[in-house]
Design an enzyme around this catalytic site. Structure first.
Site, PDB file in Angstrom:
ATOM      1  N   TYR A 160       0.911  -1.370  -0.119  1.00 33.18           N
ATOM      2  CA  TYR A 160      -0.158   0.010  -0.124  1.00 33.18           C
ATOM      3  C   TYR A 160       0.915   1.318   0.189  1.00 33.18           C
ATOM      4  CZ  TYR A 160      -4.367  -2.575   0.459  1.00 33.18           C
ATOM      5  OH  TYR A 160      -5.384  -3.404   0.695  1.00 33.18           O
ATOM      6  N   LYS A 168       3.064 -13.860   6.284  1.00 28.35           N
ATOM      7  CA  LYS A 168       3.282 -14.823   5.511  1.00 28.35           C
ATOM      8  C   LYS A 168       4.916 -14.997   4.964  1.00 28.35           C
ATOM      9  CE  LYS A 168       1.875 -17.693   2.139  1.00 28.35           C
ATOM     10  NZ  LYS A 168       1.351 -19.211   2.389  1.00 28.35           N
ATOM     11  N   ASP A 179      -6.108  -6.178   5.260  1.00 23.56           N
ATOM     12  CA  ASP A 179      -7.362  -5.969   4.531  1.00 23.56           C
ATOM     13  C   ASP A 179      -7.950  -7.163   3.990  1.00 23.56           C
ATOM     14  OD1 ASP A 179      -8.980  -4.445   2.683  1.00 23.56           O
ATOM     15  OD2 ASP A 179      -7.453  -4.042   1.383  1.00 23.56           O
ATOM     16  N   ASP A 239      -2.656 -17.462   5.475  1.00 23.98           N
ATOM     17  CA  ASP A 239      -3.259 -18.216   4.807  1.00 23.98           C
ATOM     18  C   ASP A 239      -4.480 -19.391   5.860  1.00 23.98           C
ATOM     19  OD1 ASP A 239      -0.977 -19.331   4.447  1.00 23.98           O
ATOM     20  OD2 ASP A 239      -1.485 -20.855   3.215  1.00 23.98           O
TER      21      ASP A 239
END
Length: 453
Positions: free
Chosen positions: A158, A252, A342, A318
């Site tokens: 972002y 992640k 998000d 995930d």
């Protein structure tokens, strides 16, 4: 800086001293109605806010609302998507609230929401997710969802460092990688004309390859220690203050080892160095397991938690998206990077009734600046129909009052909303899914909230 096209109302400024907000009884609060359904939502929400303050403080306190503009309304009024007056108002008066804004198509600002966050360095996107009894939900036990997400708001993808395929900027980046880091450049599968040509010959033998241009977009993902420190500190301060059970670092890092993996490692370091025995981390557990065995590590963790320590753990992004569905009770406070946050906040909102009632706040805990906002889009097809649910702005206002320390007003908003939902006189999004419900307009739902305070 003087205001060019607007004048603040009479009232007093919120200030910050030694990290604590100083909120007068008559604060000036800037607000943006928003685009599309924004004016309908704001009208209903302001009525709720004013009623809560009046009832809680019997006239001793009152908000002095200061309307400023952004989005389509600002473009039409001032030929500018985000006027200087608006930015100045949020800077000067510290705390504000806004409805949904249109993202301009084409050139200019990528996102008005992102622009405001970056201009004011609002490094925390705070997204509490809780269930209100009676709200339609697609899961069996939405009442188990009670989480607060601290989403880093200024870094990650972002930050907006990306270049379009075929641009001179992309070519410079590709040339630099090819020259300085040839092994890494080889991982860009189609970063050369030869690689593209060979592949296209196999898949499209009739294609004209005489004027082949390299088509690769490039983005840069910055993640810093300071960005991690201030986010994780905000999450841990909240968890300690509110007596929550745990903070989970969602990342992640198994794939992006030096950005998301660093976020996890830095997060553990911040927790241990700044908070000591107030926390117990999985990093500590792992060190003890390696030196003294698993049984010792398990006992060490149990003893720390018995003594009131907050557990600081981590989870792959995930897997987290799966486990918030299958075992939501395992999560309490979540600290995560921008993109993960998000995805996760919207997925959680779906479990408790949808993004239409999901609140959000963007906060800098050092300067005191904060903008609370609707988290959904503008829904232009419903504009001026007095139809949509105002819950996202209403609950964002509840967050705002809690941030200001006006707890009594915040509690009245929650009481009113719970009562309005229980009455089954609700807006169309709830009514179509609730057995025995009566559909009412956006404005009437605001009145219903007030009547149940």
């Amino acid at each position: 800086m003087a205001y060019q096209n607007t004048t603040p109302p009479t009232g007093e400024k919120i200030s910050i001293t030694d990290g604590s907000l100083r909120v007068p009884d008559h604060p000036i609060i800037p607000f943006i109605r928003g685009d599309g359904t924004g004016p309908d939502i704001w009208a209903a929400s302001q009525k709720v806010f004013d009623a809560a303050v009046a009832k809680a403080y019997s006239g001793r306190r009152r908000i002095h609302w200061f309307e400023v503009f952004a989005g389509e309304a600002a473009k039409q009024k001032y030929d500018h998507w985000l006027p200087d007056d608006t930015v100045q108002a949020f800077k000067e008066f510290l705390v504000g609230i806004k409805g949904p804004l249109t993202t301009p198509v084409g050139g200019g600002i990528r996102s008005l929401n992102v622009a405001l966050r970056q201009l004011l360095d609002l490094y925390v996107c705070l997204r509490p997710v809780q269930y209100f009894q009676g709200v339609p939900s697609p899961v069996k036990h939405p009442e188990k969802v009670d989480m607060v997400i601290f989403r880093e708001n200024t870094e990650d993808i972002y930050a907006g460092i990306e270049y379009p395929a075929g641009s001179p900027e992309v070519q410079k980046v590709l040339d630099f990688l090819a020259r300085e880091f040839p092994e890494d450049f080889s991982k860009i599968r189609f970063g050369t004309a030869q690689a593209m040509s060979e592949y296209l010959k196999l898949t499209s033998p009739q294609a004209d390859l005489s004027r082949l241009e390299i088509q690769v977009g490039i983005g840069v993902k910055p993640v810093s220690f300071v960005g991690t420190l201030r986010l994780v500190k905000a999450a841990l301060d909240y968890a300690l203050r509110e007596k929550r059970r745990s903070v989970t670092l969602v990342h992640k890092g198994n794939i992006m080892k030096f950005t998301e993996g660093a976020f996890r490692d830095w997060g553990y370091a911040v927790a241990e160095r700044l908070y000591g025995p107030q926390v117990y981390t999985w990093s500590q557990w792992e060190r003890t397991r390696k030196s003294r065995g698993e049984a010792a590590a398990v006992e060490e963790q149990k003893a720390a938690l018995r003594n009131g320590a907050i557990l600081v753990k981590d989870a792959i992004a995930d897997i987290t998206l799966q486990q918030v569905l299958t075992r939501p009770e395992d999560f309490d406070v979540i600290a995560t990077l921008n993109l993960n946050g998000d995805y996760l906040s919207d997925a959680l909102a779906a479990q408790v009734g949808g993004i239409g009632i999901a609140p959000g706040g963007n906060i800098n805990y050092v300067t005191g600046h904060a903008i609370f906002e609707a988290t959904h889009g503008t829904a232009p097809k419903y504009a001026n129909l007095d139809k949509v649910n105002p819950g996202s702005v209403v609950l964002s206002g509840e967050m705002m009052f809690r941030y200001l320390g006006w707890i009594e007003a915040a509690n009245l908003i929650l009481k009113g909303l719970n009562g309005a939902i229980a009455s089954k006189q609700v807006t169309y999004d709830f009514a179509r899914l609730m057995e025995g419900a009566t559909e009412i307009r956006c404005s009437a739902f605001g009145d219903n909230i007030v009547s149940h305070m």
